[in-house]
Design an enzyme around this catalytic site. Structure first.
Site, mmCIF file in Angstrom:
data_model
loop_
_atom_site.group_PDB
_atom_site.id
_atom_site.type_symbol
_atom_site.label_atom_id
_atom_site.label_comp_id
_atom_site.label_asym_id
_atom_site.label_seq_id
_atom_site.Cartn_x
_atom_site.Cartn_y
_atom_site.Cartn_z
ATOM 1 N N PHE A 149 23.368 10.087 35.115
ATOM 2 C CA PHE A 149 22.523 11.046 34.416
ATOM 3 C C PHE A 149 21.176 10.376 34.134
ATOM 4 O O PHE A 149 21.100 9.141 34.045
ATOM 5 C CB PHE A 149 23.167 11.481 33.092
ATOM 6 C CG PHE A 149 24.189 12.585 33.244
ATOM 7 C CD1 PHE A 149 23.948 13.859 32.738
ATOM 8 C CD2 PHE A 149 25.393 12.356 33.890
ATOM 9 C CE1 PHE A 149 24.879 14.874 32.863
ATOM 10 C CE2 PHE A 149 26.338 13.366 34.025
ATOM 11 C CZ PHE A 149 26.080 14.623 33.510
ATOM 12 N N ALA A 202 45.061 22.135 37.004
ATOM 13 C CA ALA A 202 45.911 20.956 36.819
ATOM 14 C C ALA A 202 46.446 20.827 35.407
ATOM 15 O O ALA A 202 47.363 20.044 35.168
ATOM 16 C CB ALA A 202 45.148 19.695 37.193
ATOM 17 N N ARG A 260 39.776 22.761 46.247
ATOM 18 C CA ARG A 260 40.455 23.960 45.757
ATOM 19 C C ARG A 260 39.480 25.134 45.684
ATOM 20 O O ARG A 260 38.272 24.944 45.600
ATOM 21 C CB ARG A 260 41.033 23.716 44.359
ATOM 22 C CG ARG A 260 42.177 22.714 44.320
ATOM 23 C CD ARG A 260 42.510 22.349 42.889
ATOM 24 N NE ARG A 260 41.376 21.717 42.238
ATOM 25 C CZ ARG A 260 41.168 21.698 40.933
ATOM 26 N NH1 ARG A 260 42.023 22.290 40.124
ATOM 27 N NH2 ARG A 260 40.124 21.090 40.417
ATOM 28 N N PHE A 310 41.044 17.994 36.910
ATOM 29 C CA PHE A 310 40.897 17.232 35.669
ATOM 30 C C PHE A 310 41.049 15.730 35.912
ATOM 31 O O PHE A 310 40.545 15.220 36.912
ATOM 32 C CB PHE A 310 41.835 17.765 34.593
ATOM 33 C CG PHE A 310 41.547 19.199 34.232
ATOM 34 C CD1 PHE A 310 40.303 19.575 33.745
ATOM 35 C CD2 PHE A 310 42.501 20.190 34.401
ATOM 36 C CE1 PHE A 310 40.015 20.894 33.440
ATOM 37 C CE2 PHE A 310 42.223 21.521 34.088
ATOM 38 C CZ PHE A 310 40.975 21.870 33.608
ATOM 39 N N THR A 370 31.207 17.423 42.328
ATOM 40 C CA THR A 370 29.916 16.955 42.833
ATOM 41 C C THR A 370 30.069 15.629 43.559
ATOM 42 O O THR A 370 29.512 15.426 44.643
ATOM 43 C CB THR A 370 28.914 16.815 41.669
ATOM 44 O OG1 THR A 370 28.749 18.084 41.037
ATOM 45 C CG2 THR A 370 27.567 16.316 42.162
ATOM 46 N N LYS A 385 33.292 15.787 38.944
ATOM 47 C CA LYS A 385 34.248 15.362 39.971
ATOM 48 C C LYS A 385 34.004 16.051 41.314
ATOM 49 O O LYS A 385 34.002 15.416 42.359
ATOM 50 C CB LYS A 385 35.664 15.615 39.477
ATOM 51 C CG LYS A 385 36.761 15.081 40.390
ATOM 52 C CD LYS A 385 38.110 15.123 39.724
ATOM 53 C CE LYS A 385 38.680 16.502 39.574
ATOM 54 N NZ LYS A 385 38.229 17.270 38.416
ATOM 55 N N LYS A 394 32.595 27.427 32.154
ATOM 56 C CA LYS A 394 31.657 26.523 32.828
ATOM 57 C C LYS A 394 30.869 27.123 33.977
ATOM 58 O O LYS A 394 30.054 26.437 34.584
ATOM 59 C CB LYS A 394 32.414 25.294 33.332
ATOM 60 C CG LYS A 394 33.417 25.587 34.447
ATOM 61 C CD LYS A 394 34.022 24.295 34.973
ATOM 62 C CE LYS A 394 34.908 24.563 36.193
ATOM 63 N NZ LYS A 394 35.392 23.347 36.810
ATOM 64 N N TRP A 416 24.044 14.194 42.898
ATOM 65 C CA TRP A 416 23.462 15.404 42.319
ATOM 66 C C TRP A 416 21.975 15.492 42.646
ATOM 67 O O TRP A 416 21.467 16.559 42.989
ATOM 68 C CB TRP A 416 23.671 15.399 40.805
ATOM 69 C CG TRP A 416 23.183 16.634 40.121
ATOM 70 C CD1 TRP A 416 23.868 17.803 39.929
ATOM 71 C CD2 TRP A 416 21.879 16.833 39.549
ATOM 72 N NE1 TRP A 416 23.079 18.718 39.272
ATOM 73 C CE2 TRP A 416 21.856 18.160 39.028
ATOM 74 C CE3 TRP A 416 20.738 16.040 39.427
ATOM 75 C CZ2 TRP A 416 20.735 18.685 38.392
ATOM 76 C CZ3 TRP A 416 19.612 16.566 38.802
ATOM 77 C CH2 TRP A 416 19.624 17.871 38.288
#
Length: 561
Positions: free
Chosen positions: A386, A278, A99, A306, A78, A76, A110, A414
């Site tokens: 991907f 969140a 944020r 999220f 990215t 999200k 992560k 990405w």
């Protein structure tokens, strides 16, 4: 292949004073934190907020959300960053508002939280680790409140606070499960009153929410005054303002309410400010940062934590209600890998093509599309690509989205940065400019608190009904009798499912949604409902991200995402 941190470290940053000039902010309007980070001065903050008071002076607001998270990844942040770069590449004056990362995930599950690949914000090590000290200031202020409460009880307890009723928790911005339940005041008479206490992670503190929802020092002080810290022996709610120490708390937070300015890899401006989760808080960046971005840009890309059942719902029902803003378009990020996992495919098998698993998992995305539509805002699906995605899978996902009445755009931010996001930028800007948004809240402020919780559970989570324990019902009635009926609700639940149960993948429905506790955040201005087994202090995983992080004698950090 370079890691995210290696890509970020090879990037040549532009002095932040030059980045600020791109959106009309001169050097005298920012306080520098080195060459590449800055905070708005109070005068520039007030000037931008004053400009944003008139809706005609605001840019178009674009909210980024996502499907329900999976270990397969969604991206999200990215997409949000890449979309901002893409908008600027097609000639739009775009500003991003995100944020601040918490240290909890950075060392826990992560790693970093500044985007990925060639769609990142920088300096990413600084942003992820300490940044300008906002979260540390909130931690210190939160714990000063706790110390002042315990000291008042120890010294005179003139307010006759019952120690058994204290609701204010201490915080630390790390995942530390051992601190969830502690006993304090042990020792002798000079060591305080023994009692049970608790810690939560700093970003779940009510003070974090207050900083994110306050627009000035005066507003901040009023909200701090209103914090309910417990009850007196005669069961009267006690507010923190009664301790007459609000000025000291505000002094610690005076810089923390000022938005931070950084840049993307492509030298575009980004406000990064406020960091609530969140799943256990309201999950949106600060009102100050969003309003400043709206005053400075023609398009503003922001995100909520999220998926649409958590961050997006809270963005609409809490932040928009408090700030008097509304999104013009919503981007829902999805990956084919994540949808196949929602369709029952094992993580180890996700590289293999499977239109059957994708079709089954699309039900999760469909729910989020429907959720956004309930707020009257048009949405666009961003397919975060991907390398293992096949053309057959991509085309199927586009077809499934079209049947739900939304466009789906392939995104390659990405790999290619803003260049890989130009198509999404065109579609999203056209959607935001279309005037199709007819924003509405999910529930009215005048509805009873229990009905608000029930509405979110039924309409957004697809629950059949809500199970309120007798203790929860009693507390909700008490909150209403205290005059807090009109507050919005902030539901704390797992991020890993639309439901309260992280094991329920896909699109569960017709289950009973259990609310085990409710908490009054009178200063922030909402009621928190805790569902299922959700914790406000996360724990570290078996193999935390901290195992990969290191720094050399030159101060160069490695392993951070």
């Amino acid at each position: 292949m370079l890691s995210d941190i290696e890509i970020a470290q090879k990037n040549k940053l532009e002095p932040i004073v030059d980045v600020a000039k791109k959106i009309g902010i001169d050097e005298d309007s920012i306080d520098l934190y080195g060459r590449y980070k800055a905070k708005l001065t109070f005068s520039s903050l007030r000037s931008l907020l004053e400009k944003a008071k008139n809706p005609k002076n605001r840019g178009k607001l674009i909210l980024t959300t996502a499907v329900t998270p999976t270990p397969a990844g969604e991206g999200k942040s990215t997409v949000s960053i890449g979309l901002g770069d893409g908008l600027n590449r097609i000639g739009k004056k775009a500003v991003i508002a995100l944020r601040e990362p918490s240290l909890g995930p950075c060392f826990g599950v992560k790693g970093g939280a500044c985007g990925g690949g060639f769609a990142q914000i920088v300096p990413m090590e600084d942003i992820n680790l300490h940044f300008t000290g906002d979260i540390h200031a909130i931690s210190a202020a939160n714990n000063l409140i706790a110390a002042l409460i315990d000291n008042h009880i120890h010294q005179t307890n003139a307010l006759r606070i019952d120690p058994r009723t204290i609701t204010w928790k201490r915080v630390v911005d790390l995942n530390d499960r051992a601190l969830r339940n502690v006993t304090i005041g042990l020792g002798g008479r000079t060591d305080g009153i023994p009692r049970e206490d608790h810690f939560c992670i700093s970003v779940a503190s009510e003070l974090m929410a207050i900083v994110c929802l306050s627009t000035s020092i005066s507003d901040l002080k009023k909200r701090i005054d209103e914090i309910i810290i417990g009850e007196s022996y005669d069961k009267r709610p006690v507010k923190f303002g009664e301790l007459k120490c609000t000025g000291a708390i505000a002094a610690l937070l005076k810089d923390a309410i000022r938005p931070n300015l950084v840049q993307t890899l492509e030298k575009n401006p980004v406000f990064v400010h406020g960091g609530p989760f969140a799943n256990i808080a309201q999950g949106t960046n600060s009102i100050n940062a969003t309003l400043c971005a709206l005053a400075a840009g023609d398009y503003v890309v922001t995100e909520a934590g999220f998926a649409a059942d958590l961050g997006a719902e809270k963005f609409m029902d809490i932040k928009c209600r408090t700030a008097g803003i509304a999104p013009d378009a919503v981007v829902i990020v999805a990956t084919i890998r994540a949808l196949k996992m929602h369709g029952g495919m094992a993580k180890a098998d996700l590289s293999a093509p499977s239109v059957a698993a994708l079709q089954a998992g699309f039900e999760n995305l469909a729910v989020h599309i429907e959720n956004i539509a309930k707020f009257g805002v048009p949405s666009v699906v961003a397919i975060n690509r991907f390398v293992t995605d096949t053309n057959e899978e991509i085309n199927l996902l586009k077809e499934l989205c079209a049947k739900k009445g939304v466009s789906a755009v392939l995104c390659e931010g990405w790999e290619k940065g803003g260049e890989g996001m130009e198509e999404l930028a065109k579609v999203v800007s056209e959607t935001a400019d279309s005037g199709k948004a007819n924003f509405r809240y999910l529930y009215e402020s005048s509805a009873p608190l229990a009905d608000k919780i029930r509405t979110v559970a039924r309409q957004i989570y697809r629950a059949k009904d809500v199970d309120f324990s007798p203790a929860v019902q009693k507390k909700l009635r008490a909150f209403e009798e205290m005059g807090y009926k009109d507050l919005p609700v902030c539901i704390a639940k797992t991020q890993n499912s639309l439901s309260h149960d992280p094991k329920l993948m896909g699109a569960p429905k017709d289950y009973i949604f259990p609310v085990r506790d409710v908490q009054l955040y009178a200063g922030a201005g909402f009621v928190v409902a805790l569902a299922g087994e959700i914790m406000t202090m996360p724990g570290l995983p078996r193999l935390p991200a901290a195992l990969k992080i290191d720094v050399d004698d030159d101060g160069k950090i490695t392993g951070l995402f």
